[in-house]
Design a protein around this motif. Structure first.
Motif, PDB file in Angstrom:
ATOM      1  N   UNK A   1      42.356  17.988  68.888  1.00  0.00           N
ATOM      2  CA  UNK A   1      42.496  19.433  69.013  1.00  0.00           C
ATOM      3  C   UNK A   1      41.402  19.972  69.938  1.00  0.00           C
ATOM      4  N   UNK A   2      41.764  20.942  70.744  1.00  0.00           N
ATOM      5  CA  UNK A   2      40.792  21.482  71.696  1.00  0.00           C
ATOM      6  C   UNK A   2      39.796  22.384  70.980  1.00  0.00           C
ATOM      7  N   UNK A   3      38.578  22.439  71.541  1.00  0.00           N
ATOM      8  CA  UNK A   3      37.525  23.277  70.983  1.00  0.00           C
ATOM      9  C   UNK A   3      37.331  24.491  71.864  1.00  0.00           C
ATOM     10  N   UNK A   4      37.227  25.636  71.229  1.00  0.00           N
ATOM     11  CA  UNK A   4      37.014  26.862  71.995  1.00  0.00           C
ATOM     12  C   UNK A   4      35.558  26.984  72.438  1.00  0.00           C
ATOM     13  N   UNK A   5      34.646  26.581  71.560  1.00  0.00           N
ATOM     14  CA  UNK A   5      33.220  26.676  71.869  1.00  0.00           C
ATOM     15  C   UNK A   5      32.512  25.371  71.576  1.00  0.00           C
ATOM     16  N   UNK A   6      31.477  25.088  72.344  1.00  0.00           N
ATOM     17  CA  UNK A   6      30.706  23.864  72.209  1.00  0.00           C
ATOM     18  C   UNK A   6      30.040  23.771  70.834  1.00  0.00           C
ATOM     19  N   UNK A   7      29.608  24.916  70.297  1.00  0.00           N
ATOM     20  CA  UNK A   7      28.919  24.917  69.006  1.00  0.00           C
ATOM     21  C   UNK A   7      29.797  25.451  67.877  1.00  0.00           C
ATOM     22  N   UNK A   8      31.095  25.583  68.118  1.00  0.00           N
ATOM     23  CA  UNK A   8      32.047  26.116  67.128  1.00  0.00           C
ATOM     24  C   UNK A   8      31.668  27.523  66.659  1.00  0.00           C
ATOM     25  N   UNK A   9      30.958  28.263  67.491  1.00  0.00           N
ATOM     26  CA  UNK A   9      30.592  29.633  67.149  1.00  0.00           C
ATOM     27  C   UNK A   9      29.428  29.738  66.184  1.00  0.00           C
ATOM     28  N   UNK A  10      28.725  28.636  65.956  1.00  0.00           N
ATOM     29  CA  UNK A  10      27.610  28.657  65.012  1.00  0.00           C
ATOM     30  C   UNK A  10      26.434  27.880  65.585  1.00  0.00           C
ATOM     31  N   UNK A  11      25.269  28.059  64.967  1.00  0.00           N
ATOM     32  CA  UNK A  11      24.066  27.349  65.410  1.00  0.00           C
ATOM     33  C   UNK A  11      23.514  26.547  64.243  1.00  0.00           C
ATOM     34  N   UNK A  12      24.383  25.927  63.473  1.00  0.00           N
ATOM     35  CA  UNK A  12      24.034  25.344  62.185  1.00  0.00           C
ATOM     36  C   UNK A  12      23.813  23.844  62.266  1.00  0.00           C
ATOM     37  N   UNK A  13      23.692  23.270  63.405  1.00  0.00           N
ATOM     38  CA  UNK A  13      23.729  21.819  63.593  1.00  0.00           C
ATOM     39  C   UNK A  13      22.886  21.070  62.571  1.00  0.00           C
ATOM     40  N   UNK A  14      23.534  20.250  61.745  1.00  0.00           N
ATOM     41  CA  UNK A  14      22.838  19.420  60.784  1.00  0.00           C
ATOM     42  C   UNK A  14      22.572  20.089  59.448  1.00  0.00           C
ATOM     43  N   UNK A  15      22.747  21.388  59.345  1.00  0.00           N
ATOM     44  CA  UNK A  15      22.525  22.083  58.073  1.00  0.00           C
ATOM     45  C   UNK A  15      23.873  22.250  57.378  1.00  0.00           C
ATOM     46  N   UNK A  16      23.893  22.018  56.107  1.00  0.00           N
ATOM     47  CA  UNK A  16      25.150  22.138  55.387  1.00  0.00           C
ATOM     48  C   UNK A  16      25.516  23.573  55.082  1.00  0.00           C
ATOM     49  N   UNK A  17      24.538  24.364  54.703  1.00  0.00           N
ATOM     50  CA  UNK A  17      24.811  25.733  54.282  1.00  0.00           C
ATOM     51  C   UNK A  17      23.737  26.648  54.850  1.00  0.00           C
ATOM     52  N   UNK A  18      24.139  27.864  55.225  1.00  0.00           N
ATOM     53  CA  UNK A  18      23.207  28.840  55.783  1.00  0.00           C
ATOM     54  C   UNK A  18      23.371  30.129  54.995  1.00  0.00           C
ATOM     55  N   UNK A  19      22.260  30.795  54.706  1.00  0.00           N
ATOM     56  CA  UNK A  19      22.333  32.064  53.968  1.00  0.00           C
ATOM     57  C   UNK A  19      23.083  33.105  54.776  1.00  0.00           C
ATOM     58  N   UNK A  20      23.575  34.089  54.074  1.00  0.00           N
ATOM     59  CA  UNK A  20      24.358  35.140  54.728  1.00  0.00           C
ATOM     60  C   UNK A  20      23.546  36.417  54.859  1.00  0.00           C
TER      61      UNK A  20
END
Length: 120
Positions: A1-20
């Motif tokens: 499947x094609x990707x729209x963005x290199x980072x999938x719209x997030x900057x979470x690399x390697x972190x499982x969960x990020x606070x909101x």
């Protein structure tokens, strides 16, 4: 499947969960790494009243304090309020920050600011 963005719209690399965080415009909870972040620096007093306060002040050269605020927006609210713009598929690959206009920062080369930065 094609990707729209290199980072999938997030900057979470390697972190499982990020606070909101809360969106400034809509109030929706957005993951902190996905939210559009802006740092706002404003004068406490509006421009029309600054001169009146300085004239009435006892101290010469008193610098009025500023309000420093970090603001978070969800993607849809940021687009709607024109904080960010939708970019074409080709321009989405461009990772350079947009050119800054205004007073040059100390220690920054004059030739790199403004229109000269776009040509380079």
């Amino acid at each position: 499947m094609t990707k729209k963005r290199r980072n999938n719209g997030r900057a979470k690399h390697g972190r499982g969960h990020v606070k909101r965080v809360r969106c400034e415009a809509s109030g929706v909870l957005v993951p902190k790494d996905k939210a559009i972040k802006r740092f706002i620096v404003r004068n406490i007093v509006d421009a029309s009243a600054i001169r009146d306060i300085q004239d009435a002040s006892v101290f010469d050269g008193y610098a009025l304090p500023k309000i420093y605020r970090k603001v978070y927006y969800c993607v849809s609210a940021a687009i709607h309020s024109k904080v960010v713009r939708v970019r074409s598929r080709k321009n989405r690959k461009n990772r350079e920050p947009p050119p800054r206009y205004g007073a040059p920062r100390p220690g920054q080369d004059q030739a790199k600011t403004g229109a000269a930065a776009q040509k380079a």
